[in-house]
Write a protein that holds these residues in place. Structure first.
Motif: not given
Length: 400
Positions: A93-118
């Motif tokens: 999140y510290f290196f987010t310099n565009s909306l597209a990168f933010l969306f991409l990182n949110r998807i990656i973060h969501g994947m990590a969240f999905g695996i971890a909570t499962t």
């Protein structure tokens, strides 16, 4: 009288703590990311909302795969890998310099969240004694419920008095704490059956059919609850109760904490129906009170009742999923359960946003209260009628 098997073991406490840090990060970002996106990238509210909710898409995409592979890879190994990815996403999140990168990182973060909570839910189902399934699952779920109250509170305090930089610093600290705690968890070894080790692409390789009926009910309840998560702040602004609304989830957590020792034990003693029917009823009543709130006290009372109702329902249905699935398919059952939960909570804000201009916020919560009452009927058909009120066991001929 036989002594109950021990529930509060070191591993159970560590695992609950890890789950708490995961959800603390999730809820902290959920309440701050929309405003951050608007301020940082000057987006429309709809784009900002997408930045927050696209996280759920990542979790939905990965849950079936996580449920299928968790026992093959190893429960602890998968949890550590997912938490490491979770931590890296927080740093990005510290290196987010565009909306597209933010969306991409949110998807990656969501994947990590999905695996971890499962993984955490699967491990918890394995270490909780079968005789204390409802009680243990309730206490484990409480780690998420507490995070639901503390996360938004911390997020709002940081954005009010500090800057968004400190939001991301806090998420990194929480993710590191969860990762370090996980290292010390000892997970019982399980027998690897042919079903676990074989490769396949069938429906049953990604979903547990025994978990689907109750998960349908969970998705509908999650859809209703998403109205609280997504629109409570806007509703509070409209009715000039913003100060009281900041303590809504605090009341939610306090009353859930007070009720949890009783509801978990009653689940194990009397069966799920005697807990779930009243919990849905309380949830519906809480939404109705919320729709009519004109003073802060009514808003807080609604928070308390919704906390007991929704929180008890959520932990009880998770216990049902763990109870009904074979031990070697608990991972699949858990991923199926959370997949439906994510779908309900994720789709809710998008669809409900279309009707709010026509019925208003008060009309929204009246409608959601009616929908919650209707969920009593849905639960009866998908699970309740097949279960004995007293024992929680399937109704067979020998029960009559």
């Amino acid at each position: 009288m036989s002594q109950k098997p021990k529930l509060w073991t070191k591993d159970f406490i560590i695992l609950s703590s890890t789950n708490f840090f995961i959800f603390l990060t999730f809820y902290l970002l959920m309440v701050t990311l929309t405003a951050y996106t608007i301020d940082q990238f000057h987006t429309s509210p709809s784009q900002a909302g997408l930045a927050a909710s696209i996280f759920v898409l990542g979790a939905v995409l990965v849950r079936p795969i996580a449920g299928k592979t968790i026992n093959r890879i190893g429960q602890k190994k998968m949890l550590i890998i997912s938490l490491a990815l979770f931590m890296i996403a927080c740093m990005l999140y510290f290196f987010t310099n565009s909306l597209a990168f933010l969306f991409l990182n949110r998807i990656i973060h969501g994947m990590a969240f999905g695996i971890a909570t499962t993984a955490t839910a699967t491990i918890a189902a394995g270490i909780i004694p079968a005789e204390r399934r409802g009680e243990g699952t309730g206490y484990f779920s409480m780690s998420m419920n507490i995070a639901m109250a503390i996360g938004p509170f911390i997020g709002l305090m940081i954005t009010q008095y500090l800057s968004y930089t400190f939001v991301f610093v806090a998420t990194i600290i929480f993710s590191i704490a969860g990762l370090l705690a996980t290292v010390f968890i000892r997970i019982p070894s399980m027998e690897f059956t042919e079903e676990i080790t074989k490769k396949g692409m069938k429906w049953s390789d990604f979903f547990e059919k025994r978990a689907v009926p109750i998960s349908i009910s969970v998705a509908l309840i999650g859809f209703v609850y998403s109205s609280v998560l997504s629109f409570l702040t806007s509703y509070a602004q409209e009715i000039h109760l913003v100060s009281a609304a900041s303590f809504f989830f605090v009341m939610f957590a306090i009353f859930l904490l007070v009720s949890r020792p009783f509801t978990g034990q009653w689940f194990d003693k009397y069966g799920e129906n005697r807990i779930i029917y009243p919990s849905i009823l309380l949830f519906a009543i809480g939404l109705l009170i919320l729709s009519q709130a004109h003073i802060g006290a009514m808003l807080l009372i609604a928070g308390a009742i919704i906390g007991v109702g929704y929180g008890t329902y959520q932990s009880s249905t998770q216990a049902i999923v763990a109870k009904e699935a074979p031990s070697h398919r608990i991972g699949l059952a858990t991923s199926t359960y959370f997949l439906f939960t994510d779908l309900g909570i994720g789709v809710g804000p998008f669809l409900l946003g279309f009707v709010i201009p026509y019925i208003g916020f008060r009309g929204l919560y009246v409608t959601m209260s009616i929908a919650a009452f209707a969920c009593i009927i849905v639960y009866y058909f998908v699970h309740g009628k097949k279960t004995s009120n007293r024992t929680g066991k399937p109704l067979h001929a020998e029960n009559f």
